[in-house]
Design a protein around this motif. Structure first.
Motif, PDB file in Angstrom:
ATOM      1  N   GLY A  74       0.796  -1.211   0.094  1.00 46.90           N
ATOM      2  CA  GLY A  74       0.042  -0.091  -0.020  1.00 46.90           C
ATOM      3  C   GLY A  74       0.649   1.268  -0.018  1.00 46.90           C
ATOM      4  N   ARG A  75       1.970   1.209   0.627  1.00 51.96           N
ATOM      5  CA  ARG A  75       2.679   2.491   0.779  1.00 51.96           C
ATOM      6  C   ARG A  75       3.460   2.576  -0.354  1.00 51.96           C
ATOM      7  N   ALA A  76       3.883   1.641  -1.068  1.00 49.13           N
ATOM      8  CA  ALA A  76       4.470   1.469  -2.629  1.00 49.13           C
ATOM      9  C   ALA A  76       3.513   2.361  -3.597  1.00 49.13           C
ATOM     10  N   GLU A  77       2.388   1.713  -3.279  1.00 47.16           N
ATOM     11  CA  GLU A  77       1.472   2.213  -4.453  1.00 47.16           C
ATOM     12  C   GLU A  77       1.065   3.759  -4.051  1.00 47.16           C
ATOM     13  N   GLU A  78       1.206   4.132  -2.766  1.00 48.11           N
ATOM     14  CA  GLU A  78       0.800   5.745  -2.530  1.00 48.11           C
ATOM     15  C   GLU A  78       1.859   6.449  -2.965  1.00 48.11           C
ATOM     16  N   ALA A  79       3.494   5.857  -2.928  1.00 51.70           N
ATOM     17  CA  ALA A  79       4.462   6.429  -3.298  1.00 51.70           C
ATOM     18  C   ALA A  79       4.350   6.600  -4.657  1.00 51.70           C
ATOM     19  N   ARG A  80       3.686   5.758  -5.533  1.00 53.31           N
ATOM     20  CA  ARG A  80       3.778   5.870  -7.032  1.00 53.31           C
ATOM     21  C   ARG A  80       2.836   6.742  -7.477  1.00 53.31           C
ATOM     22  N   LYS A  81       1.753   6.622  -6.772  1.00 54.39           N
ATOM     23  CA  LYS A  81       0.625   7.701  -7.191  1.00 54.39           C
ATOM     24  C   LYS A  81       1.357   9.136  -7.019  1.00 54.39           C
ATOM     25  N   ALA A  82       1.958   9.303  -5.880  1.00 54.26           N
ATOM     26  CA  ALA A  82       2.363  10.773  -5.520  1.00 54.26           C
ATOM     27  C   ALA A  82       3.332  11.043  -6.537  1.00 54.26           C
ATOM     28  N   LYS A  83       4.295  10.081  -7.116  1.00 56.44           N
ATOM     29  CA  LYS A  83       5.319  10.466  -8.016  1.00 56.44           C
ATOM     30  C   LYS A  83       4.323  10.872  -9.353  1.00 56.44           C
ATOM     31  N   GLU A  84       3.554  10.052  -9.626  1.00 55.83           N
ATOM     32  CA  GLU A  84       2.799  10.394 -10.912  1.00 55.83           C
ATOM     33  C   GLU A  84       2.295  11.710 -10.734  1.00 55.83           C
ATOM     34  N   ASP A  89       1.751  17.463 -12.055  1.00 50.53           N
ATOM     35  CA  ASP A  89       1.858  18.839 -11.747  1.00 50.53           C
ATOM     36  C   ASP A  89       2.943  19.672 -12.432  1.00 50.53           C
ATOM     37  N   GLU A  90       4.163  18.890 -12.665  1.00 49.23           N
ATOM     38  CA  GLU A  90       5.383  19.403 -13.174  1.00 49.23           C
ATOM     39  C   GLU A  90       4.908  19.743 -14.813  1.00 49.23           C
ATOM     40  N   GLU A  91       4.177  18.749 -15.390  1.00 44.84           N
ATOM     41  CA  GLU A  91       3.727  19.272 -16.831  1.00 44.84           C
ATOM     42  C   GLU A  91       2.850  20.228 -17.027  1.00 44.84           C
ATOM     43  N   THR A  96       1.866  25.993 -18.385  1.00 52.54           N
ATOM     44  CA  THR A  96       1.536  27.259 -17.796  1.00 52.54           C
ATOM     45  C   THR A  96       2.602  28.407 -18.124  1.00 52.54           C
ATOM     46  N   SER A  97       3.636  27.929 -17.897  1.00 52.03           N
ATOM     47  CA  SER A  97       4.754  28.991 -18.088  1.00 52.03           C
ATOM     48  C   SER A  97       4.903  29.153 -19.599  1.00 52.03           C
ATOM     49  N   LYS A  98       4.612  28.154 -20.528  1.00 51.32           N
ATOM     50  CA  LYS A  98       4.805  28.450 -21.870  1.00 51.32           C
ATOM     51  C   LYS A  98       3.459  29.268 -22.377  1.00 51.32           C
TER      52      LYS A  98
END
Length: 121
Positions: A74-84, A89-91, A96-98
């Protein structure tokens, strides 16, 4: 599982919710007694299986290592979702800056058009 995730608050021997070996032995004995009572007709078998036997089986079948493995998954899944989510957000920030640069450029182009260069008196 909450106790496994967050740890034990206070002395483990007094406050632990995790079943130990003695608890499992007592649960097995209670299940045997329950089975004897429904065989003798003292209690209704369907009701006993639906209500009393379910938590006793959970106690007997509980394995700490399996619960820890589920928590780690469950923690690994949460970490994967947070990374995604962070990548998304970065994209979005990049887009937005473009868009902001494009808006500024169009504003500058609009200011330099022929109609804006001349002052009418």
């Amino acid at each position: 599982e909450l106790e496994l995730r967050e740890g034990i608050n206070g002395p483990a021997d007094a406050y632990s919710d995790l079943p130990d070996a003695y608890t499992k032995v007592l649960a097995r004995d209670l299940m045997k007694q329950l089975r004897e009572n429904w065989r003798s007709g003292d209690i209704n078998m369907a009701v006993a299986k639906a209500t009393l036997r379910v938590p006793l089986l959970k106690l007997v079948d509980f394995e700490k290592s399996e619960a820890i493995a589920r928590i780690k998954e469950g923690r690994a899944e949460e970490a994967r979702k947070a990374k995604e989510a962070a990548a998304a957000d970065e994209e979005e920030d990049e887009q937005t800056s473009k868009d902001e640069v494009e808006l500024e450029f169009s504003s500058v182009v609009n200011l330099h058009k022929d109609g804006r260069r001349f002052i009418e008196v």
